[in-house]
Design an enzyme around this catalytic site. Structure first.
Site: not given
Length: 349
Positions: A181, A286
């Protein structure tokens, strides 16, 4: 994506308390033009589209069920809930409070590696912070300074120790979501403060870890879906140091549809096309629910998407508000997920 997930073992059961800037955050016209004119993701219609569709197939799958070795038995429990499905992927993270965390706790790494070695079809996915402290709201100027120090080799020894431990413990083929991320704002291991330095630092870490004899690591470049704090293409460090094009993909922002997630700039379609041009598979380390409540249609479409593209693996984030087995807040979504994944024999090979 979750603040505090890694500081305590019980963090895997907490709600998300902070997140990166959500997809769809308004941009100025100048910022949007710069994003869409990136030479890495061309505006659709300006270049031939690569073939990305695959015939429906099983994808190696698992779930994030907790960071520490105490949570490993939850994989078998969740598999039992799925009518003894073959959950082939274990997903965990290193804490990022200090460099000792990044070097890895031998007991934790050893037990996860032992789980991996019990079946040759399994794979271990490990989130590795690039900088510490990784979840401490470090300002951009300090992040830029840390990246500069990293590029001078100041932190090399920590990644070298991690690599040596993994190889020694039997985890030399671990998939590493390094600096996951990076296109957001949650983590210190982020790209926006200095994209050029960030890419150079990624390349340095990969070089250090690949220098260890016996390693066969897979490096997974894993941004959040969409245009977050910076287009993720500006952070891409190069084909020679990336093996998989990952993406963390939750059903956000509120009110969006799955088709929005596919079509948005730097969304699912751009991911698979970017990867196809480079001959690389995609992944979803995720994914899950977030801003639209119990959303069975998202679950159905997401599983279908992963099964019809060149997906190396997928792991759902299984705690509230995201998941289905440990979270009782999403009964309709849990029913759909269970129908889709129940009894899966896993992917061949």
């Amino acid at each position: 994506m979750r603040l505090g997930r890694l500081t305590l073992a019980a963090a895997a059961l907490l709600l998300m308390t902070t997140a990166s800037v959500p997809s769809g955050t308004p941009l100025s016209q100048t910022e949007r033009h710069a994003a869409l004119s990136s030479d890495a993701v061309r505006p659709r219609g300006t270049a031939p589209r690569p073939a990305v569709q695959r015939a429906p197939h099983e994808v190696p799958f698992g779930a994030f069920v907790g960071s520490w070795n105490d949570y490993i038995p939850n994989i078998a429990r969740m598999a039992s809930w799925l009518n003894n499905a073959n959950m082939q992927v274990g997903h965990t993270y290193l804490a990022g409070n200090g460099w000792q965390d990044v070097e890895g706790e031998p007991v934790v790494l050893g037990l996860w590696s032992q789980w991996r070695q019990a079946d040759p079809a399994r794979r271990l996915v490990l989130g590795v912070p690039m900088l510490v402290p990784n979840e401490a709201n470090v300002p951009d100027t300090e992040v830029a300074g840390l990246l500069a120090r990293g590029n001078k080799g100041e932190f090399d020894q920590h990644f070298l120790r991690l690599a040596r431990k993994l190889v020694a413990l039997g985890g030399g083929d671990t998939v590493l979501t390094l600096g996951w991320e990076m296109n957001g704002t949650t983590y210190t291991s982020r790209c926006r403060p200095d994209p050029s330095a960030w890419k150079t630092y990624w390349r340095r870490i990969v070089g250090v870890m690949r220098s260890v004899p016996g390693q066969h690591f897979t490096f997974d470049f894993t941004p959040t879906r969409g245009l977050d704090a910076i287009p993720w293409t500006r952070c891409y460090p190069g084909d020679d140091v990336v093996d998989i094009l990952g993406m963390d993909s939750y059903d956000m922002p509120a009110g969006a549809t799955f088709d929005d997630y596919v079509r948005e700039p730097y969304g699912l379609q751009d991911q698979v096309e970017f990867a196809a041009r480079r001959g690389k598979p995609v992944s979803y380390p995720e994914w899950g629910l977030f801003h639209n409540g119990d959303n069975p249609e998202y679950v159905r479409r997401m599983v279908e998407w992963m099964r019809t593209h060149d997906t190396a693996y997928q792991t759902v984030t299984d705690y509230c508000p995201h998941g289905f087995w440990q979270c009782k807040d999403n009964p309709k979504s849990a029913e759909v997920y269970r129908q889709l994944m129940s009894g899966s024999t896993g992917a061949a090979g």
